[in-house]
Design an enzyme around this catalytic site. Structure first.
Site, short mmCIF file in Angstrom:
data_model
loop_
_atom_site.label_atom_id
_atom_site.label_comp_id
_atom_site.label_asym_id
_atom_site.label_seq_id
_atom_site.Cartn_x
_atom_site.Cartn_y
_atom_site.Cartn_z
N ASP A 230 0.89 56.95 26.18
CA ASP A 230 -0.33 57.72 25.95
C ASP A 230 -0.08 59.14 25.45
OD1 ASP A 230 -1.94 55.58 26.68
OD2 ASP A 230 -1.88 56.11 28.79
N TYR B 253 -8.78 54.59 31.08
CA TYR B 253 -8.20 55.33 32.20
C TYR B 253 -8.37 56.83 32.05
CZ TYR B 253 -5.42 52.81 35.65
OH TYR B 253 -5.00 52.10 36.74
CO CO Z 1 -3.05 51.48 36.83
#
Ligand code: CO
Length: 636
Positions: free
Chosen positions: A296, A380
């Site tokens: 990421d 997320y």
């Molecule tokens: Co996770």
């Protein structure tokens, strides 16, 4: 538009980004296909920073990475913003830039326009294409012949019953589109076979809107005299700490020039600290799921994905925010308002003792300075929280929240590589492994790292009762031998010592790195993800400082074949003793999903601590005054 620059480490402001872009375009126009991956401060060298005096000459330079989407060529430029010229321009062969913000929108649009994608959805009984959520995933590198040489996104799909629906409750199993980003076309549809589309509604924000719990009373943070920190430009002074914040597209929040005031002396601790990379390897071997392992930081840029924070929600108390300036794909500046939050908070008790014989109680309240930033990476959220404590310790906490990445599972099947979190919905086992780059400067640049194991002595003449344990200390002398794992049985930690300074007890001044969240690597060492994210295999790496070595998996991890970054640099096995060195700590979350992680996951944390270990001669927090008891403390 942007304030005048006061310090050479201040991130580029909007005008500087615009100027850097214009200078590069003027000198090296790539035409209509020119895209800007990065326009960021080229950080000046350490000697310049340590020698800088306010008001003195201040170098301003930009690092620019751009590419030509018509032929995939990537270029790097160094731009001197004071002299107004491009100092260097080079083609970097064989690499792929980060996935840009534009690509995220492009991926869904291109997939939805493709008849093969429609056909695959129709096989699943889905015809309302506008309800299909297409998440852009980095493609990794699996040596597939038709993928070679292209800038790609891999995708997974979900279904939303309405625009604000939680699509992750409705995974469209087995359907992956591979998108060629530069040609804006679907390269391939991979259809691995389907599972029923689970349709149970799992929206989290609205579910209890008519029946929220009613016993939550107001809790106000009151700082009648304001916070105890002061901020000048990007420099923060708090209690005895000094720290400077920075921000860029890739790493997001960066910290610089961290020092502690001891009497009248500023004592350096860290030159720079930033998240160097992270990877989220998933453990499902089948379908398209083997490709799930997002980097990421390096593949998307955690700075690009940074939230604008909100007072009273993200942060509580007397808050000071810092904005972040970034460049879009055309090299134009834009601002993320309130990208970094600064505040102080109560942190329980600092120290306490009750005298057994007199009954006298001494107690001090702790508070900590918090510097934080939150990024949303698809499903997320990652919150980076740095804590500075009054006892000289520093802690880092990564807060992970958001929504589990999900996949479908046929009714009645027991998943082998995931947990069922809703009927027909599984969340695969995965890990989040972060790597923090810590450019240490314990009382100066010359440092060494000592591995400290605690060892039990064998029972015998020197240890007749079998209770003895002692220390085994090993200086990590060079880079290959400084790739270390945690050792539970030895309560292993690492001490970063000054090579020059001694405390009053005659020992080198030092900080101790405590690996609080080690994660074992479960990817096979020969796997694509382990080769590309070699950092995850060791909790500690130490390198001799080099200004270009900033990213644990290399500058260009997107679609890389692996080997870049730490394994490449450390192959030289440079000596590490009494030199300027960088400590790289891998840590993270081993995530076997729980039903309680769904439909939105409560924050879970991973992190590490840096504790002074002989940096001071005694507890440095004896001078913290007792709290004034201005508030009621009893409830009847
Ligand atoms: Co996770």
């Amino acid at each position: 538009m942007t304030p005048p620059h006061r310090h050479p480490l201040d991130p580029l402001g909007g005008e500087e980004i615009r100027r850097a872009t214009a200078l590069v375009r003027a000198a090296h126009d790539l035409g209509a296909g020119m895209m800007f991956e990065t326009v960021a401060l080229a950080e000046p060298d350490k000697a310049m920073v340590t020698g800088f005096e306010a008001g003195g000459p201040c170098p301003r330079a930009a690092f620019v990475c751009c590419f030509d989407r018509t032929d995939g060529r990537v270029f790097e430029a160094d731009v001197d913003l004071v002299a107004g010229r491009v100092v260097s321009w080079k083609h970097v062969p064989g690499v792929r830039p980060r996935i840009l913000y534009d690509d995220i929108e492009l991926v869904g649009r291109v997939a939805r326009a493709d008849p093969r994608f429609h056909a695959a959805l129709a096989r699943r009984g889905i015809t309302d294409i506008e309800k299909v959520q297409v998440d852009p995933w980095s493609a990794g590198n699996y040596g597939l012949p038709d993928e070679v040489g292209r800038r790609l996104c891999h995708t997974f799909c979900w279904y939303r019953t309405e625009p604000e629906d939680n699509g992750y409750a409705h995974p469209i199993e087995g359907l992956c589109a591979v998108i060629d980003l530069d040609r804006a076309e679907v390269l391939r549809i991979d259809d691995y076979g389907t599972a029923p589309l689970p349709m149970r509604e799992r929206n989290y924000a609205a579910r209890f809107q008519n029946s929220f719990r009613t016993d939550v009373k107001p809790l106000e943070i009151v700082q009648p005299d304001g916070p105890s920190f002061t901020v000048e430009g990007n420099a923060i002074l708090w209690q005895k700490w000094r720290v400077r914040v920075g921000f860029n597209a890739r790493e997001g929040l960066t910290l610089h020039d961290i020092a502690y005031r001891d009497g009248t002396r500023w004592r350096p601790v860290l030159h720079r600290a930033a998240l160097s990379e992270m990877v989220v390897p998933y453990g499902h071997p089948g379908g398209g799921h083997f490709r799930k392992n997002a980097f990421d930081v390096g593949e998307y840029g955690i700075g690009v994905l940074t939230n604008s924070l909100t007072l009273g929600c993200d942060c509580l108390g007397a808050i000071r925010y810092f904005d972040g300036w970034l460049a879009d794909s055309r090299g134009e500046p834009y601002r993320i308002e309130n990208a970094i939050c600064l505040h102080e908070e109560d942190a329980g008790i600092l120290w306490k003792h009750t005298d057994l014989f007199t009954g006298k109680v001494d107690v001090r309240r702790a508070r900590r300075l918090v510097v934080s930033s939150i990024a949303t990476v698809g499903n997320y959220e990652y919150g980076q929280y740095w804590y500075f404590h009054q006892d000289g310790s520093i802690q880092f906490e990564m807060k992970a929240t958001g929504i589990l990445n999900t996949a479908g599972i046929p009714d009645g099947e027991t998943p082998r590589f995931g947990s069922v979190v809703s009927p027909g919905v599984q969340a695969h086992f995965h890990q989040h492994i972060f790597n923090m780059r810590l450019d240490m400067a314990i009382d100066g640049e010359a440092n060494r790292v000592v591995e400290v194991d605690t060892v039990a002595l064998p029972m015998g003449p020197g240890n007749p009762h079998g209770n003895a344990f002692t220390l085994k200390e090993t200086v990590l002398a060079s880079e290959l031998g400084a790739q270390r794992e945690v050792e539970f049985r030895a309560a292993r930690c690492w001490r970063i010592e000054s090579s020059t300074a001694r405390n009053a007890l005659g020992r080198p001044t030092a900080y101790r790195l405590l690996p609080l969240s080690p994660v074992p690597m479960l990817s096979h060492p020969a796997s694509s993800v382990a080769r590309r994210a070699a950092f995850m295999g060791r909790q500690l790496w130490v390198t001799a400082f080099h200004p270009d070595e900033r990213h644990a998996a290399g500058r260009y991890p997107n679609q890389s074949a692996g080997g870049d970054g730490l394994p490449a640099w450390t192959a030289a096995d440079r000596p590490l003793v009494d030199t300027d060195l960088v400590v790289w700590h891998s840590f993270g979350l081993h995530h076997i999903p729980r039903p309680e992680d769904f439909p939105v996951q409560p924050v879970v944390t991973a992190g590490f601590a840096l504790h002074p270990d002989g940096f001071f001669d005694e507890n440095p927090a004896l001078d913290v005054p007792p709290a004034r008891s201005t508030h009621s403390c009893c409830v009847d």
